[in-house]
Write a protein that holds these residues in place. Sequence first.
Motif, PDB file in Angstrom:
ATOM      1  N   HIS A 156     -36.232  34.243  -4.053  1.00 11.80           N
ATOM      2  CA  HIS A 156     -35.291  34.992  -3.212  1.00 11.80           C
ATOM      3  C   HIS A 156     -33.880  34.420  -3.358  1.00 11.80           C
ATOM      4  O   HIS A 156     -33.161  34.237  -2.381  1.00 11.80           O
ATOM      5  CB  HIS A 156     -35.724  34.970  -1.739  1.00 11.80           C
ATOM      6  N   LEU A 157     -33.502  34.149  -4.594  1.00 10.88           N
ATOM      7  CA  LEU A 157     -32.242  33.481  -4.883  1.00 10.88           C
ATOM      8  C   LEU A 157     -31.391  34.352  -5.806  1.00 10.88           C
ATOM      9  O   LEU A 157     -31.744  34.586  -6.961  1.00 10.88           O
ATOM     10  CB  LEU A 157     -32.508  32.112  -5.548  1.00 10.88           C
ATOM     11  N   ALA A 208     -30.337  39.997   8.027  1.00  3.49           N
ATOM     12  CA  ALA A 208     -30.921  39.004   7.127  1.00  3.49           C
ATOM     13  C   ALA A 208     -30.175  37.686   7.274  1.00  3.49           C
ATOM     14  O   ALA A 208     -28.986  37.667   7.607  1.00  3.49           O
ATOM     15  CB  ALA A 208     -30.851  39.488   5.682  1.00  3.49           C
ATOM     16  N   TYR A 209     -30.888  36.604   7.019  1.00  4.48           N
ATOM     17  CA  TYR A 209     -30.301  35.264   7.094  1.00  4.48           C
ATOM     18  C   TYR A 209     -30.304  34.660   5.690  1.00  4.48           C
ATOM     19  O   TYR A 209     -31.306  34.755   4.970  1.00  4.48           O
ATOM     20  CB  TYR A 209     -31.101  34.373   8.043  1.00  4.48           C
ATOM     21  N   CYS A 210     -29.171  34.055   5.318  1.00  2.00           N
ATOM     22  CA  CYS A 210     -29.037  33.500   3.965  1.00  2.00           C
ATOM     23  C   CYS A 210     -28.440  32.100   3.986  1.00  2.00           C
ATOM     24  O   CYS A 210     -27.671  31.743   4.884  1.00  2.00           O
ATOM     25  CB  CYS A 210     -28.145  34.391   3.098  1.00  2.00           C
ATOM     26  N   ARG A 211     -28.805  31.339   2.977  1.00  2.00           N
ATOM     27  CA  ARG A 211     -28.170  30.050   2.709  1.00  2.00           C
ATOM     28  C   ARG A 211     -27.360  30.231   1.426  1.00  2.00           C
ATOM     29  O   ARG A 211     -27.899  30.679   0.416  1.00  2.00           O
ATOM     30  CB  ARG A 211     -29.234  28.974   2.539  1.00  2.00           C
ATOM     31  N   LYS A 252     -14.215  30.381 -13.384  1.00  2.00           N
ATOM     32  CA  LYS A 252     -14.779  31.367 -12.470  1.00  2.00           C
ATOM     33  C   LYS A 252     -15.351  30.685 -11.228  1.00  2.00           C
ATOM     34  O   LYS A 252     -15.723  29.519 -11.255  1.00  2.00           O
ATOM     35  CB  LYS A 252     -15.900  32.161 -13.154  1.00  2.00           C
ATOM     36  N   ILE A 253     -15.406  31.474 -10.152  1.00  2.00           N
ATOM     37  CA  ILE A 253     -16.177  31.023  -8.982  1.00  2.00           C
ATOM     38  C   ILE A 253     -17.587  31.584  -9.151  1.00  2.00           C
ATOM     39  O   ILE A 253     -17.764  32.769  -9.476  1.00  2.00           O
ATOM     40  CB  ILE A 253     -15.587  31.553  -7.658  1.00  2.00           C
ATOM     41  N   ALA A 254     -18.567  30.730  -8.943  1.00  2.00           N
ATOM     42  CA  ALA A 254     -19.966  31.177  -9.028  1.00  2.00           C
ATOM     43  C   ALA A 254     -20.712  30.677  -7.805  1.00  2.00           C
ATOM     44  O   ALA A 254     -20.338  29.683  -7.178  1.00  2.00           O
ATOM     45  CB  ALA A 254     -20.616  30.650 -10.307  1.00  2.00           C
ATOM     46  N   GLY A 255     -21.746  31.394  -7.456  1.00  3.60           N
ATOM     47  CA  GLY A 255     -22.510  30.962  -6.279  1.00  3.60           C
ATOM     48  C   GLY A 255     -23.882  31.586  -6.211  1.00  3.60           C
ATOM     49  O   GLY A 255     -24.260  32.414  -7.046  1.00  3.60           O
ATOM     50  N   THR A 256     -24.618  31.165  -5.207  1.00  2.90           N
ATOM     51  CA  THR A 256     -25.968  31.691  -4.979  1.00  2.90           C
ATOM     52  C   THR A 256     -26.121  32.070  -3.511  1.00  2.90           C
ATOM     53  O   THR A 256     -25.487  31.481  -2.622  1.00  2.90           O
ATOM     54  CB  THR A 256     -27.050  30.650  -5.331  1.00  2.90           C
TER      55      THR A 256
END
Length: 375
Positions: free
Chosen positions: A29-30, A106-109, A122-126
């Motif tokens: 779920h990433l 929904a709840y996310c980290r 670049k900015i990257a994330g998860t």
Amino acid sequence: MEDKEKLARALQELKQSRQRREFAEKTAHLGYWELDLETKRFYWSKEMYRIFGYAKVIKNHKRNLIREGIFAEDFTFYKQQIKKLFSGARLVGGKIRLHRPSGEVAYCRFRAGFVMSGNKKKIAGTFQDITQEVKAKEELKAAKKKAEDANKAKSYFLAQASHDLRQPMQALQLFVESLSEEKLKTSQQKLVQKISASAAGLKSLLDNLLDISKLDSGGIRVEVQRFNIGTIFCRLCLEYHQTAAARGVDVICRVGHFEVETDSFLLERIIRNLFSNALKYAKHKILISCRKDGDEACIRIIDDGCGIKEQEQRLIFEEFYQSKEIKDNRSNGAGLGLSIVKRLAVLLEAKVHIRSRYGHYSAFEVRIPLHPLQN
């Protein structure tokens, strides 16, 4: 021909690599995203769309799913984290909530940082969907509260029931005492003695139940006073003298008379329970001692009974625990006395220790601080 085969193999490997990545993202779920700082174009992985509540991938590189989906109050926090990133932080992150198009929350980290793609920064994330984890914690918290409420209700019921039963119990004991003073036949006297023993056992159980319910509900308050500790032992020795003599048990008291500052009622309850416990198992003798030892009062109650095996010595302080090694142990009570001792000792900042040799003796030691308790 060879070049075409190499190209086909490379494309196949690339496809397999993408499928593996998508499988890993879906399983964990990433989701992954990127923002090209020059062109302001976004890249969103398939899992990002699923996390944000979209069934299909929308090929719009200018669309900002994060701005659209995050709660307004959580988006303020998100922007603060991104500012930290531009201020020199290597990696930022936190927890946020999402509004999905379906109305679901929904709840996310999330995590975000800088990456280099060729010469481009670049900015990257998860984003990791932790909705099920959060809901599970909320359900656990609700279940815990429900169990605590049920436990309080049980404690209140026990307190009320025990209190209401005490009056008829005391009346029963008075009737039995009056009956024992009458001129009775030998068989009748034996019957009265059995009734008296049963009534005493029932009274002890009610007292213990009331103590347990008060301890569970936090209804016991420590009231510190200064008193001579020897008076407790004198009173209990007189009270238990006849019972001990009837069982052929000698009670030897070596008690010092000195002042302590603690709760006299709770301390007496501890000593009474240990004395009563020793009387249940003693064969011929009980030794009770109390003396000063530094800044503590050291109380010892030793019986020459059946003793306790080493593996059971920690278990005997648990509620309702009764050793299976002792024959007919159920007749000696419900297994509440020592658990009450342990819990009352905590309230008095006292320490309880046991030494025992199976088949020979049991020695309980209680150390009470002489100084006033800090409430």
